[in-house]
Structures are given as structure tokens and as C-alpha cells.
Design an enzyme around this catalytic site. Sequence first.
Site, PDB file in Angstrom:
ATOM      1  N   HIS A   1       9.130 -23.363   7.246  1.00 25.57           N
ATOM      2  CA  HIS A   1      10.561 -23.076   7.085  1.00 25.57           C
ATOM      3  C   HIS A   1      11.449 -24.072   7.829  1.00 25.57           C
ATOM      4  CE1 HIS A   1      10.322 -20.951  10.970  1.00 25.57           C
ATOM      5  NE2 HIS A   1      11.625 -20.964  10.996  1.00 25.57           N
TER       6      HIS A   1
ATOM      7  N   LYS B   1      15.558 -26.259   6.899  1.00 23.06           N
ATOM      8  CA  LYS B   1      16.767 -26.280   7.723  1.00 23.06           C
ATOM      9  C   LYS B   1      17.595 -27.521   7.407  1.00 23.06           C
ATOM     10  CE  LYS B   1      14.614 -23.765  11.576  1.00 23.06           C
ATOM     11  NZ  LYS B   1      15.353 -22.562  11.939  1.00 23.06           N
TER      12      LYS B   1
ATOM     13  N   LYS C   1       2.605 -19.780   6.489  1.00 24.67           N
ATOM     14  CA  LYS C   1       1.716 -20.135   7.578  1.00 24.67           C
ATOM     15  C   LYS C   1       1.255 -18.866   8.287  1.00 24.67           C
ATOM     16  CE  LYS C   1       3.687 -21.041  11.590  1.00 24.67           C
ATOM     17  NZ  LYS C   1       4.415 -19.977  12.275  1.00 24.67           N
TER      18      LYS C   1
ATOM     19  N   HIS D   1       5.630 -27.001  12.408  1.00 31.77           N
ATOM     20  CA  HIS D   1       7.033 -27.432  12.562  1.00 31.77           C
ATOM     21  C   HIS D   1       7.182 -28.749  13.349  1.00 31.77           C
ATOM     22  CE1 HIS D   1       7.456 -23.446  11.148  1.00 31.77           C
ATOM     23  NE2 HIS D   1       7.589 -22.818  12.291  1.00 31.77           N
TER      24      HIS D   1
ATOM     25  N   GLU E   1      12.193 -21.527  22.823  1.00 28.93           N
ATOM     26  CA  GLU E   1      12.687 -20.198  22.446  1.00 28.93           C
ATOM     27  C   GLU E   1      12.884 -19.378  23.702  1.00 28.93           C
ATOM     28  OE1 GLU E   1      11.113 -18.667  18.452  1.00 28.93           O
ATOM     29  OE2 GLU E   1       9.364 -19.444  19.477  1.00 28.93           O
TER      30      GLU E   1
ATOM     31  N   ARG F   1       0.813  -1.215   0.000  1.00 30.55           N
ATOM     32  CA  ARG F   1       0.000   0.000   0.000  1.00 30.55           C
ATOM     33  C   ARG F   1       0.852   1.273   0.000  1.00 30.55           C
ATOM     34  NH1 ARG F   1      -4.438  -0.310   4.479  1.00 30.55           N
ATOM     35  NH2 ARG F   1      -2.857  -1.825   4.995  1.00 30.55           N
TER      36      ARG F   1
HETATM   37  C1  BG6 Z   1       7.799 -19.283  13.359  1.00 29.46           C
HETATM   38  C2  BG6 Z   1       6.881 -18.912  14.493  1.00 29.46           C
HETATM   39  O1  BG6 Z   1       7.173 -20.164  12.486  1.00 29.46           O
HETATM   40  O2  BG6 Z   1       8.972 -19.876  13.869  1.00 29.46           O
HETATM   41  C3  BG6 Z   1       7.583 -18.034  15.499  1.00 29.46           C
HETATM   42  O3  BG6 Z   1       5.740 -18.241  13.996  1.00 29.46           O
HETATM   43  C4  BG6 Z   1       8.897 -18.629  15.932  1.00 29.46           C
HETATM   44  O4  BG6 Z   1       6.751 -17.789  16.625  1.00 29.46           O
HETATM   45  C5  BG6 Z   1       9.720 -19.031  14.714  1.00 29.46           C
HETATM   46  O5  BG6 Z   1       9.596 -17.672  16.704  1.00 29.46           O
HETATM   47  C6  BG6 Z   1      10.989 -19.742  15.113  1.00 29.46           C
HETATM   48  O6  BG6 Z   1      11.782 -19.988  13.991  1.00 29.46           O
HETATM   49  P1  BG6 Z   1      13.316 -20.341  14.129  1.00 29.46           P
HETATM   50  O7  BG6 Z   1      13.746 -20.648  12.749  1.00 29.46           O
HETATM   51  O8  BG6 Z   1      13.979 -19.118  14.719  1.00 29.46           O
HETATM   52  O9  BG6 Z   1      13.405 -21.487  15.061  1.00 29.46           O
END
Ligand code: BG6
Length: 509
Positions: free
Chosen positions: A201, A205, A171, A263, A239, A64
Site C-alpha cells: 500500500h 501513496k 502482504k 515498503h 510509528e 464464515r
Molecule cells: C502495514 C504494517 O503494512 O503498514 C503495519 O503491517 C503498519 O504494521 C502499517 O502499521 C503502516 O501503514 P501506514 O500507511 O499507516 O504508514
Amino acid sequence: MTAHGANPLRDAADRRLPRIAGPSGLVIFGVTGDLSRKKLMPAVYDLANRGLLPPGFSLVGFARREWEHEDFAQVVHDAVKEHARTPFREEVWQQLVQGMRFVQGTFDDDEAFERLRGTIDELDKAQGTGGNFAFYLSVPPKSFPVVIQQLKKHGLADQSRGSWRRAVIEKPFGHDLASAEELNAIVHEVFAPDQVFRIDHYLGKETVQNILALRFANQMFEPIWNRSFVDHVQITMAEDIGIGGRAGYYDGIGAARDVIQNHLLQLMALTAMEEPASFGADALAAEKTKVLGAVRLPKDLGTDTVRGQYAAGWQGGEKAVGYLQEEGIDPQSKTDTYAAIKLGIDNRRWAGVPFYLRTGKRLGRRVTEIAVVFQRAPHSPFDSTATEELGSNAIVIRVQPDEGVTVRFGSKVPGTSMEIRDVSMDFAYGESFTESSPEAYERLILDVLLGDANLFPRTEEVELSWKILDPIERYWDTHGKPAQYASGTWGPAEADQMLERDGRSWRRP
Ligand code: BG6
């Protein structure tokens, strides 16, 4: 030549040739978002820097903002300088910038989509993109339908002129089974299954792909990778960060929907699946789908699932606020920032072996790992005092940050008496390989441009994963609140009790 008519030396050399994308371009919707700046733009640059993009590769931003092409290029430039993995090289940048365009508009703006069509035609002529474009939807789920419909309405999904068009979808793919099915129906009305690339993603990895290498390129692991030897499996994605500036996305979604649905269930599927007939997309999807379809929920969702929410605490020597005090969060929110669930797999290989999945924000440290924990030896010739400190054997796939594999087993403590203690044998990527790992998004964007669908979950996998999670979310919705845990700890006491009841304990990675 071998008996099969192939030249093994030439084949090996061919396989090592870099996979380079053909003439193509990428259109990013949601180009002003965090993901785009931190991951997508740097990944495109890193691919260009490694020589994996075609010379005329084009990058189109759609948003936008009242930007000119130059403003967009400046944003990409800053994102690359800040987040790219490989060094900045002016000559690479100069080439990339030739193919950068910006289209201003909202998702419901027909004229903007016509301008996008014009931009693509112009790039085909100026940059030789050959009409091959991937559309990356880095947008909130509520915007998926309108963008998909607009792509159809303006002929942008049309491959009839011999070029390819692909949709890349980030996602969250729905928030439950019903919404995922609805989205799938909308997407597939416009794009054929082989045009759709759903990003998880984690599958990009290196260490996640290595699960398959470890299991199926070797002889020593697979014979013991089953219920006869394995006691249980723990999959942890911890995390240390909180929700940061993502309140709008996260509140009401929570940890289980955010990462277990995608994941962690993908990691579980790769860990548990049978050997695929090949490393092709169809064969991989078939085996993962069988695992997800065989997942059994615990009988008692009250004791075998736990959700938590971080409270204030200390993290890395600093005071961290609780989830309910984070900016933008409803102070009454029941959103889970921690989730642990126990699942079974109803097949001959895994019957009776629990898979414990857990994830959380603001935990002790950032670590993702898969631990396959083995049964105790059926008999020990040693005195029980000799083995007092001996734990279970385990194979731990360290997904991140310290990528590698650990094998834990017992060994004699040096000395005159017989005492056996746990030791570890480590393989670390950093020590064994000089090659550096590409970022997950680099790998996945390249795969999209190459049309290589191995690392992208399919419709059935997404739907089966929601089928697993839906009853758990429904149970949580109607049963109280998440347990609190202090930031910087390893989650709520209830999660420890969940394993203690089974005579097990969580690893402290
Ligand atoms: C994402 C989540 O898919 O993966 C996040 O939405 C999360 O909440 C992230 O922090 C973590 O990714 P990575 O690659 O840093 O482990």
C-alpha cells in the site's frame, strides 16, 4: 497538429479525464478483518462517491459468519460511516448497496464456492458486471493456497469467456524466500502474471509516486542524485503505535519482515533506480528489479544491522506497556519491533553510498521520510567559525504525515558577521494543491479494476526482497536478543552507534 500528428491540447485534456472502472465487481475474502473494515470498504465507497466506479459495481463478502446480505451491507455501512474519506451521501450508498452480496462459508467448503459462482452469475445478470471480478485475499498467508485452489477448482479464475478475473494479494507474501517461492508457484499455477496484483500500500501513496515525479520530471535533482554528490540516504518509517490487537500476526514476524521487506525496500528501489523508459508497469518493474538485484548486504551483520524491542515508557503523555507485556505476546519473544539496516547498491551510480533503513513501533512520533544527504562542499572560503553550525545539505521527501519535500541548505545569519546556518525550503502538498489525495487503497483498488499494474510489485521484486532479508533474519535468529528501547524514544542506542561508527547520525524528524 504538431509534427508528430498529436493534438497537445486534446491530449492534455484526455489525461485529466478521470479514470473510471468498467463493468466489474470485487469479492473480498477475509471480509470480517480489520483491513477490510478500515481500508477496503471505505475505499470502495470513496471511489463510488467520486464517480469512479461503474453504476452496477458489485461488492461480495465471503466469510464464515452467519450473515444475510443485509447484515453484510450494515457492516459495510458502519465501516464507511466511520472510516470513509469523503462525506456520506445517501444516493451513492443506495446505488452501491444494490450490488452487495454475502456468501457464507469456510475456505475449504466446496458448496460455498459454488454459491459464490452462482452469486457472480446472478450479479452479471442483475448488475451488468460482465463477468469481470477481482478476488481480494485479505486473509492470513496460511489460507492463500486453499483460496487460490478453490478459485481454480470452481472455475472462478477462468477468463476464457472474454471477461477478466484478477487476484489481489495482501502482504505478508511469505515469511522468507522459500515460502514466497512456494506461494508464487501456487498462485501462478492458477493465475497468469498479469492477473495477479500484490498489494504494497505504500506504492499507492501520493508522496511515494511523487518520488518519480520529483526525480524524472525535473532537471535540477537528477544531476546530483548519485555517488559524486550524495553522502548517504536515510529511509525512516517510524510509528508511534504499538502492535495494538495484532499480536497473532506480529509476534514471530517482526518489524523487518512486516515493513522493510516490502515498503522500505520499495522506497529504496524508487529512490535509487534509473529513469524508466516509460511510466508503464514493465519499465518500472525492470528498473526496480535491477536495484533490488544489486543490493549488497553489510560485511558485518553484527554491527551494521540492529534490532530492538520496545520496553515500557511514556508516549504522548501516557504510560505505554512494553512489547513483552502486550496481550497475546510470548513473554520470551525475541520479535523485533525496531529494525535498522545498512545496505549498499553495487552499481556505478551508488557504489560506496550507504542506504540506512530503519523502522520501529512506539517511536517518538509517526513519520515516514526519505532523506538524501549530500556531501560537504569540497571547499569553503569562509572562516571555520562561520560554518560551525552548518549541517549537510539534504533533500527530504516527506512521505507522511506532513506530505511534501524539504530542501535543507546553509544560509547567512543576518548580522554584521559572517555566520552560516541551516535553513529549510518547504513544499507542502496542503499548501500547493487544492486537490486532496486519495487514500492508498482507493488508488490501488481502482488500478486493479482498470488492470493497471504500475503500482504493484512483481514476483521477482518480492523474491529479491526476501533474498536481502533472509541472511539478516538468520543472523538475528542465532545471535542473542533484540536491544530494548523505551517506548516514545527513537530506538535502541545500538542504532545510534551504528551510524556514529560511520561518522554520521540519524535525523530526528
Ligand atoms: C502495514 C504494517 O503494512 O503498514 C503495519 O503491517 C503498519 O504494521 C502499517 O502499521 C503502516 O501503514 P501506514 O500507511 O499507516 O504508514
